[in-house]
Design a protein around this motif. Sequence first.
Motif, mmCIF file in Angstrom:
data_model
loop_
_atom_site.group_PDB
_atom_site.id
_atom_site.type_symbol
_atom_site.label_atom_id
_atom_site.label_comp_id
_atom_site.label_asym_id
_atom_site.label_seq_id
_atom_site.Cartn_x
_atom_site.Cartn_y
_atom_site.Cartn_z
ATOM 1 N N LEU A 197 93.723 -21.130 -35.763
ATOM 2 C CA LEU A 197 92.958 -21.447 -34.552
ATOM 3 C C LEU A 197 91.674 -20.643 -34.571
ATOM 4 C CD1 LEU A 197 95.697 -21.406 -31.738
ATOM 5 C CD2 LEU A 197 94.779 -23.373 -32.986
ATOM 6 N N SER A 198 90.584 -21.270 -34.118
ATOM 7 C CA SER A 198 89.313 -20.562 -33.989
ATOM 8 C C SER A 198 88.723 -20.880 -32.625
ATOM 9 C CB SER A 198 88.346 -21.022 -35.086
ATOM 10 O OG SER A 198 87.025 -20.613 -34.754
ATOM 11 N N ASP A 199 88.314 -19.823 -31.895
ATOM 12 C CA ASP A 199 87.662 -20.068 -30.600
ATOM 13 C C ASP A 199 86.142 -19.986 -30.738
ATOM 14 O OD1 ASP A 199 87.102 -17.345 -30.756
ATOM 15 O OD2 ASP A 199 88.550 -16.758 -29.215
ATOM 16 N N GLY A 200 85.692 -19.997 -31.974
ATOM 17 C CA GLY A 200 84.258 -19.874 -32.241
ATOM 18 C C GLY A 200 83.941 -18.528 -32.843
ATOM 19 N N LYS A 201 84.681 -17.498 -32.366
ATOM 20 C CA LYS A 201 84.459 -16.125 -32.845
ATOM 21 C C LYS A 201 85.723 -15.527 -33.452
ATOM 22 C CE LYS A 201 81.278 -15.028 -29.095
ATOM 23 N NZ LYS A 201 81.372 -14.611 -27.703
ATOM 24 N N ASN A 202 86.835 -15.670 -32.735
ATOM 25 C CA ASN A 202 88.091 -15.045 -33.165
ATOM 26 C C ASN A 202 88.997 -16.052 -33.857
ATOM 27 O OD1 ASN A 202 87.540 -12.531 -31.512
ATOM 28 N ND2 ASN A 202 87.629 -14.084 -29.896
ATOM 29 N N LEU A 203 89.800 -15.531 -34.791
ATOM 30 C CA LEU A 203 90.724 -16.380 -35.538
ATOM 31 C C LEU A 203 92.163 -15.976 -35.280
ATOM 32 C CD1 LEU A 203 89.023 -16.404 -39.053
ATOM 33 C CD2 LEU A 203 88.888 -18.107 -37.248
ATOM 34 N N ALA A 309 94.233 -20.152 -24.890
ATOM 35 C CA ALA A 309 93.508 -18.953 -25.335
ATOM 36 C C ALA A 309 92.339 -19.362 -26.223
ATOM 37 C CB ALA A 309 94.452 -18.013 -26.084
ATOM 38 N N CYS A 310 92.554 -20.386 -27.033
ATOM 39 C CA CYS A 310 91.510 -20.891 -27.922
ATOM 40 C C CYS A 310 90.360 -21.479 -27.096
ATOM 41 C CB CYS A 310 92.124 -21.937 -28.851
ATOM 42 S SG CYS A 310 91.033 -22.513 -30.134
ATOM 43 N N CYS A 311 90.714 -22.239 -26.078
ATOM 44 C CA CYS A 311 89.688 -22.900 -25.256
ATOM 45 C C CYS A 311 88.890 -21.903 -24.420
ATOM 46 C CB CYS A 311 90.327 -23.926 -24.322
ATOM 47 S SG CYS A 311 91.034 -25.324 -25.203
ATOM 48 N N SER A 312 89.490 -20.753 -24.066
ATOM 49 C CA SER A 312 88.781 -19.801 -23.203
ATOM 50 C C SER A 312 88.234 -18.615 -24.002
ATOM 51 C CB SER A 312 89.707 -19.319 -22.082
ATOM 52 O OG SER A 312 90.876 -18.763 -22.656
ATOM 53 N N THR A 313 88.127 -18.770 -25.309
ATOM 54 C CA THR A 313 87.578 -17.726 -26.208
ATOM 55 C C THR A 313 88.324 -16.404 -26.038
ATOM 56 O OG1 THR A 313 85.484 -18.820 -25.706
ATOM 57 C CG2 THR A 313 85.358 -16.985 -27.207
ATOM 58 N N LYS A 314 89.641 -16.494 -25.955
ATOM 59 C CA LYS A 314 90.441 -15.266 -25.797
ATOM 60 C C LYS A 314 91.493 -15.150 -26.897
ATOM 61 C CE LYS A 314 89.836 -14.590 -20.873
ATOM 62 N NZ LYS A 314 90.039 -15.452 -19.711
ATOM 63 N N LEU A 315 91.194 -15.709 -28.056
ATOM 64 C CA LEU A 315 92.184 -15.659 -29.143
ATOM 65 C C LEU A 315 92.438 -14.232 -29.622
ATOM 66 C CD1 LEU A 315 91.647 -18.685 -31.550
ATOM 67 C CD2 LEU A 315 93.622 -18.181 -30.109
ATOM 68 N N ASP A 316 91.450 -13.346 -29.401
ATOM 69 C CA ASP A 316 91.653 -11.949 -29.822
ATOM 70 C C ASP A 316 92.801 -11.310 -29.051
ATOM 71 O OD1 ASP A 316 89.961 -12.321 -27.629
ATOM 72 O OD2 ASP A 316 89.059 -10.334 -27.841
#
Length: 420
Positions: A197-203, A309-316
Motif C-alpha cells: 500500500l502507498s499513501d503517496g509518501k508512506n509504504l 489509513a492509505c486514503c488519509s495518508t496515515k500508513l506510517d
Amino acid sequence: MNILIIGSGGREHSLAWAVAQNPKCENLIVAPGNPGIAEIARCVDLDIYNNSQILEFSQNNKVDLVIIGPEGPLANGLSDLLRKGGVTVFGCSKEAAKLESSKKFTKDLCKKIGAPTANFEFFSNAKKAKEYVVRQGVPIVIKLDGLAAGKGVIVAMDQKTAFNAIDNFLDRKETAIQNKILIEEYLEGEEASFFVLSDGKNLLPIGSAQDHKTAYDNDQGPNTGGMGAYSPAPVLTQSIMDLTIESIIKPTIEEMFNRGTPYKGVIFAGLMIKNGIPKLIEYNVRFGDPECQALMIRLGPQVLDLILACCSTKLDKAKINWAKDHSVTIVLANKGYPGNYKNGSKIRFVEELKNDSLNQIFHAGTKIDNSHLIANGGRVLNITARGDNLLEARDRAYKNLEKINWPEGFYRSDIGWRAL
Ligand code: AMP
Ligand code: GLY
C-alpha cells in the motif's frame, strides 16, 4: 460508513467479504457485482467506465469511500474525477495508472531510478525489431505495450516464435502508435507477486502470493489470467521483501511523488527472483486476481482499516496483524478457457459448502438464471481456504471443490506445488 466497491470478479467478491465484516462498514454497495457478492452486499448496475455516472451515484447515495478493483477504470481516470468531486477513493490516479497501462512509462521510470528490471528496447518497425532479436539471441520476451488483458506477452524460446510475435503485434491496430513493441531480456528465476500500500509518501507491505499462470497442471497449456494462488510466497523472505522495497518500490513511489503525481493505492509488483535478487517484471496498479482472494481470507476485516489509513495518508501509523497462516485459492474455470467456452451450464451444490473464516467461495463469472447458478465467464469460481500451513489450506480447498458438481468446469490439481 457507506462503501462502494467497483468491479465484478473474484477479487472484488473477496474485497467485499473482508470489508463487510468490519464494523465501520454499515452499508456496502458493489457495482456491478455478481451473484456471490449479492449475498453480502447490494449490487447496482453501474457502468464502471462511466466516470460521471459513478460520481453522481456516490454523491446521491452519500458514499464515504469508493474502492476500485480493476485497472481499466483506474486507467480511465475514475479516481481523478471522484477525488475532484470530493469522494474518498482507494485507487490511483490516471497518471499513476500508467505504471500498468504503459510499459514504456514503467521501463523508462525504472531506468531513471536504477530499479533492477530486464534489459529492454522499444520498436515500431519489424525489421529493426527482428535484427535486435538476432543480436540478443533467444530466449527473449516480446510484449505489446498497453493494457492487453494478459494477451500481450510472448516468451519466445526460439527465433521463429519471436519473429511471429513481432509480426502479429505490429499487425494489430493498437500498435499504430510509435514504439509500441517492447523486446526484453528473458529473466530466469522464481516468480512472485508482492503487494504494497502507498499513501503517496508512506509504504506498507500487505502480503505476498504466487500465481499459476498456465491453464493446466505442471505449468502446461496456454497462459491465463491465473488458475490459482497461494499466500504467502515462500520465495519472498523478509530480506527479499526489504530489498524489493529499497531497490524497486520506494524509489518508484518517491519518483512519482517528485513528479507531482503521487501514487495512492495498492501497487502490485510482479517479480522474478534469482540468487536472492528481485527484478521487476511489471507493475500492476490493483490487487491481483486470484492473488487478492488468497490475501483477503488471511487479512479479513482489518483490510478496511488499512485502506482507510492509505486514503488519509496515515500508513506510517498503520499496522497489520498477521496470523501464522497460509491460504490457497483454486480457480474453477469453464472448459475451453482461455480460448472459446460456453456460458450457461448449471453449477450445483455450491450453497452446501462451508462459509466461514477458513472456507470461502468467491464468485467470478457466474450468473443466476431461473434461480439456478450458471457459468457466465471463463474463470467462474474461486475456492479459497486458510490453514495453519500450506498443505492444510490446500487440502481444505480441494476437499471443498470436490463437493461442487459442474461437469463443464475444470481446474488445476497442483496449486501450491512449488511451495510444497
Ligand atoms: P505479464 O502479462 O506481463 O504478466 O507477463 C506474463 C508472464 O510472462 C509473466 O508472468 C512471466 O511469467 C512471463 N514474463 C514476462 N516478462 C518476462 C521476462 N522478461 N522474462 C521471463 N518471463 C517473463
Ligand atoms: N493474476 C495476475 C494478475 O492479476 O495480473
